[in-house]
Design an enzyme around this catalytic site. Structure first.
Site, PDB file in Angstrom:
ATOM      1  N   ASP A  83    -201.094 -12.762 -19.953  1.00 22.16           N
ATOM      2  CA  ASP A  83    -201.013 -11.712 -18.925  1.00 22.16           C
ATOM      3  C   ASP A  83    -201.521 -10.372 -19.449  1.00 22.16           C
ATOM      4  OD1 ASP A  83    -198.696 -11.959 -20.509  1.00 22.16           O
ATOM      5  OD2 ASP A  83    -197.469 -10.843 -19.102  1.00 22.16           O
ATOM      6  N   HIS A 145    -191.466  -9.736 -27.164  1.00 25.92           N
ATOM      7  CA  HIS A 145    -190.697 -10.958 -27.249  1.00 25.92           C
ATOM      8  C   HIS A 145    -191.450 -12.121 -27.911  1.00 25.92           C
ATOM      9  CE1 HIS A 145    -192.500 -13.214 -23.648  1.00 25.92           C
ATOM     10  NE2 HIS A 145    -193.196 -12.123 -23.782  1.00 25.92           N
ATOM     11  N   TYR A 192    -185.549  -8.378 -15.759  1.00 26.62           N
ATOM     12  CA  TYR A 192    -186.586  -8.610 -16.767  1.00 26.62           C
ATOM     13  C   TYR A 192    -185.934  -8.796 -18.140  1.00 26.62           C
ATOM     14  CZ  TYR A 192    -190.967  -7.314 -19.245  1.00 26.62           C
ATOM     15  OH  TYR A 192    -192.076  -7.272 -20.044  1.00 26.62           O
TER      16      TYR A 192
HETATM   17 FE1  FEO Z   1    -196.026  -9.719 -20.333  1.00 33.02          FE
HETATM   18 FE2  FEO Z   1    -195.093 -11.484 -23.042  1.00 33.02          FE
HETATM   19  O1  FEO Z   1    -196.228 -10.978 -21.666  1.00 33.02           O
END
Ligand code: FEO
Length: 398
Positions: A83, A145, A192
């Site tokens: 992304d 992350h 989130y």
């Molecule tokens: Fe928004 Fe870990 O990618």
């Protein structure tokens, strides 16, 4: 679409208005998302992160409106998940001299995602990239992350480019957190965190402490999703520390599924008991609840009571995704309890308690099971069970 967030610093990201799921179908998205990319114009030109490959055409066009892609000197890859890295091949095709800067972990993820991008400049915490009047310093933020995640910090502007950390899946025509609906913003920020960052709570606390020790003050946090924090950006950092601690005020989540409403009646009676002790709760019917919303509620609660009937000597398959998700997310500092109806064998309590323990949720009282359908005495027992659980929650929250 682009917008200048500071003189010479442009947001050149993409807005994904219609997205309903992220990570395949793992994460529900109600308000779309954005893929944030930032362009710094100086003697050297740097681009920080890119967008998903579905937005390449608009992305390149938006950059070109600010500066031709061919003039960019550095591409800083804070994190190589697609992304944020999806446009790298298109950028390199237009600008083969583009120098790609990433962390040591990024070297591994880049090699797997983009083996053609071999000319990488690997940086570590404290390394500096001079752009002219401005510079970028790097901070390795492993597991926020992914192992490759790093932050980029511009000391001259006091801006922290934090990639996924401090983000929200929240599409909006405005760029800044102080311009958007605050209820929506915080709903998305906590969802989130709960569904993406919870497994790394201890690392989050450690990395925030490590970053604070560097004394790199910021006036703006620019994440890679959602709104930019420019008004009191510490507010989101403080929330991360609070959420990562798992130390919530007393509150409960009750999740159930039911075949003939017996376990449902138990769940509602347990809620009455919890309420009688003055502990707020949320009740979720597993058959219709959104898995990610339930996980968000658990993050914000201290106790989780989960129930379903015994089915085929096991628990109901519909409750299993909740338990599996809890196991993966590893919420810190939660307590749990199990309940459910049974016909003849009654294994469900054992199965639920095993699953709670695997999720590192401490079972604090014996599970409660009722044969076939609860009568009035059973429902009183359920209320007592709820009261006991609420007292455990209050004790754990002290
Ligand atoms: Fe928004 Fe870990 O990618």
């Amino acid at each position: 679409m682009s917008s200048e967030i500071r003189p010479g610093i442009h947001w050149v990201g993409s807005i994904e208005w219609m997205l309903k799921h992220f990570h395949g179908h793992e994460l529900s998205i109600y308000r779309g998302t954005t893929y944030n990319s930032y362009l710094i114009l100086d003697e050297k030109i740097a681009l920080i992160d890119t967008v998903k490959n579905t937005h390449i055409e608009d992305f390149l066009r938006d950059i070109d409106r600010v500066v031709p892609v061919e003039k960019i000197d550095y591409l800083v890859v804070n994190h190589a998940e697609p992304d944020h890295s999806g446009a790298i091949p298109a950028l390199l095709a237009r600008n083969p001299r583009l120098k790609v800067v990433c962390s040591k972990g990024g070297q591994t993820s880049m090699a797997r995602h983009f083996p053609a991008a071999r000319d990488l400049q690997v940086v570590k915490t404290g390394d500096v990239l001079s752009l002219g009047k401005r510079s970028l310093r790097f901070f390795e933020a492993q597991m926020l992350h992914w192992p490759d995640t790093m932050f980029s910090y511009c000391p001259e502007e006091k801006i922290l480019f934090s990639n996924d950390a401090f983000g929200q899946h929240y599409a909006h025509a405005n760029r800044f957190a102080d311009q958007v609906d605050q209820c929506e913003l915080w709903e998305e920020a906590v969802k989130y965190f709960a569904n993406i960052l919870t497994p790394f709570c201890s690392q989050i606390i450690k990395k925030i402490q490590e970053y604070s020790a560097l004394n790199w003050p910021f006036e703006m946090i620019c994440p890679s999703h959602g709104a930019i924090w420019r008004k009191n950006p510490m507010q989101i950092v403080e929330k991360y520390l609070e959420w990562a601690s798992g130390k919530t005020p007393p509150s409960a989540v009750v999740i159930y599924d039911s075949i003939w409403h017996g376990t449902e009646r138990m769940a509602k009676a347990i809620c009455r008991g919890i309420e009688a002790e003055g502990v707020p709760y949320k009740l979720f019917y597993a058959g219709v609840a959104d898995l990610n919303d339930v996980m968000t509620a658990i993050l914000l609660s201290r106790g989780v009571a989960i129930g379903c009937p015994t089915l085929n000597n096991n628990l109901m398959p519909s409750i299993a995704p909740y338990l599996e998700e809890m196991r993966g997310l590893r919420f810190p500092n939660k307590i749990g309890a199990a309940f459910g109806t049974f016909g003849w064998s009654g294994e469900v309590i054992k199965r639920l308690e095993e699953a709670l323990e695997k999720a590192q949720i401490k079972v604090v009282q014996p599970g409660l099971k009722v044969q076939f359908c609860p009568n009035e005495d059973d429902l009183k027992t359920c209320e007592t069970f709820g009261r006991d659980f609420a007292r455990q929650i209050k004790a754990a929250a002290q």
